[in-house]
Design an enzyme around this catalytic site. Structure first.
Site, PDB file in Angstrom:
ATOM      1  N   CYS A   1       3.438   1.597   2.786  1.00 45.98           N
ATOM      2  CA  CYS A   1       4.685   0.848   2.580  1.00 45.98           C
ATOM      3  C   CYS A   1       5.645   1.652   1.706  1.00 45.98           C
ATOM      4  O   CYS A   1       6.852   1.702   1.968  1.00 45.98           O
ATOM      5  CB  CYS A   1       4.383  -0.504   1.936  1.00 45.98           C
ATOM      6  SG  CYS A   1       3.362  -1.608   2.928  1.00 45.98           S
TER       7      CYS A   1
ATOM      8  N   CYS B   1       0.837  -1.190   0.000  1.00 45.56           N
ATOM      9  CA  CYS B   1       0.000   0.000   0.000  1.00 45.56           C
ATOM     10  C   CYS B   1       0.876   1.246   0.000  1.00 45.56           C
ATOM     11  O   CYS B   1       2.110   1.175   0.027  1.00 45.56           O
ATOM     12  CB  CYS B   1      -0.937   0.017   1.216  1.00 45.56           C
ATOM     13  SG  CYS B   1      -0.069   0.142   2.790  1.00 45.56           S
TER      14      CYS B   1
ATOM     15  N   ASP C   1      -3.044 -33.608  -8.676  1.00 43.42           N
ATOM     16  CA  ASP C   1      -2.366 -34.786  -8.134  1.00 43.42           C
ATOM     17  C   ASP C   1      -2.077 -34.704  -6.647  1.00 43.42           C
ATOM     18  O   ASP C   1      -1.772 -35.701  -6.020  1.00 43.42           O
ATOM     19  CB  ASP C   1      -1.065 -35.036  -8.901  1.00 43.42           C
ATOM     20  CG  ASP C   1      -0.087 -33.882  -8.754  1.00 43.42           C
ATOM     21  OD1 ASP C   1      -0.523 -32.785  -8.399  1.00 43.42           O
ATOM     22  OD2 ASP C   1       1.112 -34.091  -9.005  1.00 43.42           O
TER      23      ASP C   1
END
Length: 553
Positions: free
Chosen positions: A120, A117, A529
């Site tokens: 930051c 954001c 798998d």
């Protein structure tokens, strides 16, 4: 009287509502929070909250964080690895992956996990004011790339990484190939696109008056001024921002002539012809004061086409960034064991099959090989997607990119560098990215014939209208060329493929070729798998079974 020390325990769960937001991240604190006022969901949030407040950065950080912030997912890797810090400070890394400037400073790009954001960005870019020796720091939020410049005599990259780690950000070395060229191309397209939209918006504002009924009869002077202003704004939009279409059209014409094949023609040819004819006709109408002008349609067409190309380039770059990010998690240094048992750090790429290395807990395994001594648990999530740690012992195989979790092990090298499974995977992706899907190849094959048909129809339109009503001949030719612009055929198809590849890569799915994505449209059953294919790979505690007093202590 008992002399046992008093043990302070966190408040009982019934004293704090589990839905109470964490004082740092805002997520629910859960049944077993850290602290009471403030309360945190985990010790990491408590540490970052304390660091922000003791540094005097809390008020601005949280104010910016709360404006349009998007809650991030937890980063795939949060351990502050000693091997990564050592790698960032190694002479080999500095020589190959940083730039030395004339004033003695160095610059480099780092991947930064955990940024999400505006807060930051603000926090990371304050680094030059908080760390002596850091000259500049610019964070590209979308790419999670930090461009940093520092004085090696006063600070080093491990110190920079340690400063980022105080706030919960993890730095990884960026060493992907070809990233500068992609950034330069994208930057040029962004500049052209921005200029084209700005100019087109102003031309459209003037055109609104004409659409609303303002004509030459009401005010000849203002009417002429509006047309001349539109002409002035259209010149840079078409001649500079749209120059890419003219260059590629000229190249395709030359290729078609040299090869004597219509396949040499591409989608930019009718676009360039339409822009040229429409612009010249509009200039003639402006100078003579008669006829219609097309400046608004032409500038808007240029802006829209540039936007499509920018999105295409950006999506391909993001796909490349995602693969480069995976590569950055594999260390470039390894601890080579000598015959006498001593260790020395060497470049991982210089290892050869048969060499023995030692990997300590918390470090990422730099090679493919087999354990010859020791037993440990490894996290293979980066390589296989399986979130559960696997116990391995002597004789078992380990892969580059896996993280050693429990105890030191000695590994015999089977493959290093590009020969590892991760290296082959990334080479596989890069090699396949140059091959186009069948649907894109079909569009390329049809484009030459389509362009030739459009140009032929334009010539016939001009001849027919010249005989029927010469005053409308040029306007009908321009309309034909602009309306038949084959955006869906020539741009939407490769754009859709590029966007799909970019989004898949950012989600951890590396597609070998665009043909595989095309085949997915025909799939009716998907067989998975193992659980790691479906899970995020970051388990969290959702409930605790047992006596609460034991959990509290």
């Amino acid at each position: 009287m008992s002399t046992d020390p008093i043990i302070e325990t966190p408040p009982r769960p019934d004293r704090i509502d589990p839905a109470t937001p964490c004082s740092h991240c805002g997520l629910p604190v859960g049944r077993y929070p850290i602290g009471a006022d403030p309360a945190f969901c985990c010790s990491s949030c408590a540490t970052v909250w304390t660091t922000l407040h003791t540094s005097g950065l809390a008020d601005t950080y949280y104010r910016l964080r709360d404006v349009g912030a998007v809650r991030p997912e937890a980063p795939a890797r949060t351990d502050e690895e000693a091997g990564t810090l050592l790698e960032l400070g190694s002479p080999g890394f500095l020589d190959r992956h940083t730039t030395l400037h004339d004033d003695g400073t160095r610059s480099a790009e780092l991947f930064v996990d955990g940024v999400h954001c505006a807060a930051c960005v603000w926090l990371v870019e304050r680094m030059p004011m908080e760390m002596d020796g850091v000259r500049g720091a610019r964070l590209d939020l979308a790419r999670a790339r930090l461009r940093i410049r520092w004085d090696p005599d006063r600070v080093d990259l491990p110190s920079v990484s340690g400063w980022l780690a105080r706030f919960g950000y993890t730095a990884h070395p960026s060493r992907g190939p070809g990233e500068t060229g992609r950034s330069d191309e994208e930057r040029r397209l962004m500049l052209r696109m921005g200029a084209a939209w700005s100019l087109a918006a102003n031309v459209m504002l003037i055109a609104l008056a004409f659409y609303a009924g303002f004509g030459q009869a009401e005010s000849p002077g203002l009417f002429a001024a509006g047309r001349w202003a539109s002409l002035a704004l259209s010149v840079p939009a078409i001649a500079w921002a749209g120059a890419v279409f003219f260059r590629r059209a000229w190249t395709s014409l030359r290729r078609a002539v040299q090869t004597r094949s219509l396949r040499g023609l591409d989608m930019d040819t009718p676009i360039a012809v339409g822009l040229t004819v429409g612009f010249l006709d509009s200039v003639h109408a402006t100078v003579t004061g008669t006829g219609e002008v097309w400046f608004d349609s032409l500038t808007l067409l240029v802006a829209a086409l540039l936007t499509a190309r920018f999105l295409q380039v950006r999506s391909r770059r993001l796909a490349g960034d995602a693969s480069d990010r995976l590569l950055s998690l594999v260390p470039t240094l390894a601890r080579l064991l000598s015959d006498d048992g001593s260790e020395r750090h060497v470049e991982a790429d210089a290892l050869v099959p048969g060499d023995r290395i030692r990997v300590y807990p918390g470090e990422v395994i730099p090679v493919d090989g087999r354990i010859v001594s020791g037993m440990t648990s490894v996290d293979n999530a980066v390589v296989t997607g399986e979130s559960r740690a696997e116990t391995v012992s002597a004789g078992q195989r380990v892969l580059a990119g896996s993280t050693n979790l429990r105890s030191p092990v000695d590994v015999t090298v089977d493959a290093a560098g590009d020969d590892t499974r991760v290296g082959r995977l990334l080479a596989w992706v890069r090699d396949a990215s140059s091959r186009r899907a069948p649907v894109v190849q079909l569009a390329d094959r049809l484009s030459g014939y389509f362009v030739a048909a459009v140009l032929t129809l334009a010539a016939l339109t001009y001849l027919v209208w010249s005989a029927y009503d010469p005053s409308k001949a040029v306007s009908h030719v321009v309309a034909l060329l602009v309306i038949t612009c084959p955006c869906a055929l020539g741009m939407a198809t490769p754009l859709a493929m590029a966007v799909a590849a970019g989004r898949a890569a950012r989600s951890g799915l590396f597609v070998k070729s665009e043909a595989a994505m095309e085949q997915l449209t025909k799939a009716d059953t998907v067989v998975l798998d193992k659980t790691g294919t479906l899970t995020v790979g970051r388990p969290t505690v959702v409930d605790v079974v047992g006596e609460e007093w034991a959990v509290e202590l």
